[in-house]
Design a protein around this motif. Structure first.
Motif, PDB file in Angstrom:
ATOM      1  N   LYS A 195      13.130   8.371 -12.416  1.00 51.50           N
ATOM      2  CA  LYS A 195      11.938   8.254 -13.265  1.00 51.50           C
ATOM      3  C   LYS A 195      11.255   6.900 -13.067  1.00 51.50           C
ATOM      4  O   LYS A 195      10.030   6.808 -13.009  1.00 51.50           O
ATOM      5  N   VAL A 196      12.082   5.855 -12.970  1.00 51.14           N
ATOM      6  CA  VAL A 196      11.555   4.502 -12.785  1.00 51.14           C
ATOM      7  C   VAL A 196      10.860   4.374 -11.426  1.00 51.14           C
ATOM      8  O   VAL A 196       9.763   3.810 -11.322  1.00 51.14           O
ATOM      9  N   LEU A 197      11.491   4.917 -10.395  1.00 56.61           N
ATOM     10  CA  LEU A 197      10.902   4.862  -9.060  1.00 56.61           C
ATOM     11  C   LEU A 197       9.612   5.678  -8.989  1.00 56.61           C
ATOM     12  O   LEU A 197       8.659   5.298  -8.296  1.00 56.61           O
ATOM     13  N   LEU A 198       9.579   6.777  -9.705  1.00 53.90           N
ATOM     14  CA  LEU A 198       8.377   7.604  -9.737  1.00 53.90           C
ATOM     15  C   LEU A 198       7.216   6.849 -10.384  1.00 53.90           C
ATOM     16  O   LEU A 198       6.067   6.972  -9.962  1.00 53.90           O
ATOM     17  N   ARG A 199       7.531   6.018 -11.380  1.00 52.98           N
ATOM     18  CA  ARG A 199       6.499   5.273 -12.098  1.00 52.98           C
ATOM     19  C   ARG A 199       6.007   4.056 -11.306  1.00 52.98           C
ATOM     20  O   ARG A 199       4.816   3.758 -11.290  1.00 52.98           O
ATOM     21  N   TYR A 200       6.932   3.351 -10.653  1.00 52.50           N
ATOM     22  CA  TYR A 200       6.562   2.070 -10.030  1.00 52.50           C
ATOM     23  C   TYR A 200       6.518   2.092  -8.503  1.00 52.50           C
ATOM     24  O   TYR A 200       5.966   1.160  -7.887  1.00 52.50           O
ATOM     25  N   GLY A 201       7.127   3.073  -7.901  1.00 52.81           N
ATOM     26  CA  GLY A 201       7.019   3.225  -6.450  1.00 52.81           C
ATOM     27  C   GLY A 201       7.736   2.171  -5.626  1.00 52.81           C
ATOM     28  O   GLY A 201       8.685   1.525  -6.071  1.00 52.81           O
ATOM     29  N   THR A 202       7.216   1.955  -4.413  1.00 51.82           N
ATOM     30  CA  THR A 202       7.894   1.125  -3.414  1.00 51.82           C
ATOM     31  C   THR A 202       7.987  -0.347  -3.797  1.00 51.82           C
ATOM     32  O   THR A 202       8.821  -1.072  -3.255  1.00 51.82           O
ATOM     33  N   LYS A 203       7.140  -0.801  -4.727  1.00 56.13           N
ATOM     34  CA  LYS A 203       7.154  -2.231  -5.061  1.00 56.13           C
ATOM     35  C   LYS A 203       8.435  -2.674  -5.766  1.00 56.13           C
ATOM     36  O   LYS A 203       8.681  -3.865  -5.896  1.00 56.13           O
ATOM     37  N   ILE A 204       9.238  -1.702  -6.228  1.00 53.48           N
ATOM     38  CA  ILE A 204      10.507  -2.095  -6.860  1.00 53.48           C
ATOM     39  C   ILE A 204      11.723  -1.591  -6.081  1.00 53.48           C
ATOM     40  O   ILE A 204      12.842  -1.618  -6.581  1.00 53.48           O
ATOM     41  N   ILE A 205      11.503  -1.155  -4.850  1.00 51.80           N
ATOM     42  CA  ILE A 205      12.634  -0.675  -4.044  1.00 51.80           C
ATOM     43  C   ILE A 205      13.248  -1.843  -3.275  1.00 51.80           C
ATOM     44  O   ILE A 205      12.570  -2.573  -2.562  1.00 51.80           O
ATOM     45  N   LYS A 206      14.555  -1.995  -3.433  1.00 50.61           N
ATOM     46  CA  LYS A 206      15.284  -3.076  -2.764  1.00 50.61           C
ATOM     47  C   LYS A 206      15.704  -2.644  -1.366  1.00 50.61           C
ATOM     48  O   LYS A 206      15.468  -3.323  -0.384  1.00 50.61           O
ATOM     49  N   ASN A 207      16.371  -1.516  -1.301  1.00 54.34           N
ATOM     50  CA  ASN A 207      16.798  -0.966  -0.019  1.00 54.34           C
ATOM     51  C   ASN A 207      16.310   0.471   0.054  1.00 54.34           C
ATOM     52  O   ASN A 207      16.379   1.203  -0.923  1.00 54.34           O
ATOM     53  N   SER A 208      15.841   0.848   1.179  1.00 55.50           N
ATOM     54  CA  SER A 208      15.314   2.198   1.315  1.00 55.50           C
ATOM     55  C   SER A 208      15.900   2.898   2.539  1.00 55.50           C
ATOM     56  O   SER A 208      15.983   2.328   3.614  1.00 55.50           O
ATOM     57  N   SER A 209      16.339   4.123   2.335  1.00 56.33           N
ATOM     58  CA  SER A 209      16.801   4.956   3.427  1.00 56.33           C
ATOM     59  C   SER A 209      16.511   6.396   3.044  1.00 56.33           C
ATOM     60  O   SER A 209      16.029   6.672   1.951  1.00 56.33           O
ATOM     61  N   LYS A 210      16.814   7.302   3.910  1.00 57.24           N
ATOM     62  CA  LYS A 210      16.549   8.705   3.607  1.00 57.24           C
ATOM     63  C   LYS A 210      17.379   9.182   2.411  1.00 57.24           C
ATOM     64  O   LYS A 210      16.971  10.074   1.685  1.00 57.24           O
ATOM     65  N   ASN A 211      18.542   8.603   2.253  1.00 52.53           N
ATOM     66  CA  ASN A 211      19.453   9.089   1.216  1.00 52.53           C
ATOM     67  C   ASN A 211      19.576   8.182   0.007  1.00 52.53           C
ATOM     68  O   ASN A 211      20.141   8.578  -1.002  1.00 52.53           O
TER      69      ASN A 211
END
Length: 214
Positions: A66-82
């Motif tokens: 829910k948090v990622l849906l609201r704020y998107g990539t600007k709050i992602i620390k590490n990103s991968s497919k999984n």
């Protein structure tokens, strides 16, 4: 200002057989170190609300999604497919600058925290004494879970110093964190015991030993 209804809630205490010592205080007041000291000295189990707040945002949890849906990539620390890990510092920067966002985030995290606290208390129901470390104990109406509340008092200047050092915050950011909580003077009025931890020494240990007879 708080009204009479809120005042009544703040005066509520747990009346069960188990002794539940609620530990709270302003941010960077020393709640964790004091809770750990009591655990080491008395072996009283700890229920720590902060652990559950962190748990709520673990990767792939429903709350994290829910948090990622609201704020998107600007709050992602590490990103991968999984896996997408939330950058908590980036998230904190957003919510401490905007009350609407702060209230939204707390609105989805605190019900989870409350559920986890109650679940843990159920597991520990055979223990005669339990420590509850809850930073927002007064703000979020957890007083009724505690048989007594021990407030860790700390001057604002020391809070700022510790916060800036611990979390690498600017003075403005540290002030925002403190201002997001109720004023220390207000919360102290509703505490049963007060431990002063405004100095970088261990006088708080003597205060605790006197209070809990060890």
């Amino acid at each position: 200002m708080i009204d009479q209804k809120q005042t009544n809630k703040l005066c509520l205490r747990w009346k069960g057989k188990q002794r539940r010592i609620g530990i709270t205080g302003g941010i960077a007041s020393g709640k964790t170190i004091i809770g750990d000291f009591l655990f080491q000295a008395k072996q009283w189990p700890i229920v720590d609300a902060d652990l559950y707040a962190h748990e709520a945002l673990k990767a792939e949890s429903q709350i994290a999604k829910k948090v990622l849906l609201r704020y998107g990539t600007k709050i992602i620390k590490n990103s991968s497919k999984n896996d997408q890990v939330i950058n908590r510092k980036a998230l904190a920067k957003i919510v401490f600058q905007n009350d609407i966002e702060k209230n939204w985030l707390e609105g989805i995290i605190h019900p989870y925290v409350t559920k986890r606290i109650k679940k843990e208390l159920e597991k520990l129901k055979s223990n005669s004494i339990v420590i509850l470390i809850i930073p927002l104990l007064f703000e979020k109406n957890y007083t009724g879970l505690c048989s007594e509340i021990c407030y860790i008092d700390c001057s604002r200047s020391m809070q700022l110093k510790r916060l800036q050092s611990r979390d690498q915050l600017s003075l403005e950011e540290a002030n925002q964190r403190i201002d997001a909580q109720w004023d220390n003077a207000l919360k102290k009025q509703f505490a049963d015991h007060i431990i002063n931890n405004s100095n970088n020494d261990e006088t708080w240990k003597m205060q605790l030993k006197k209070l809990y007879n060890f």
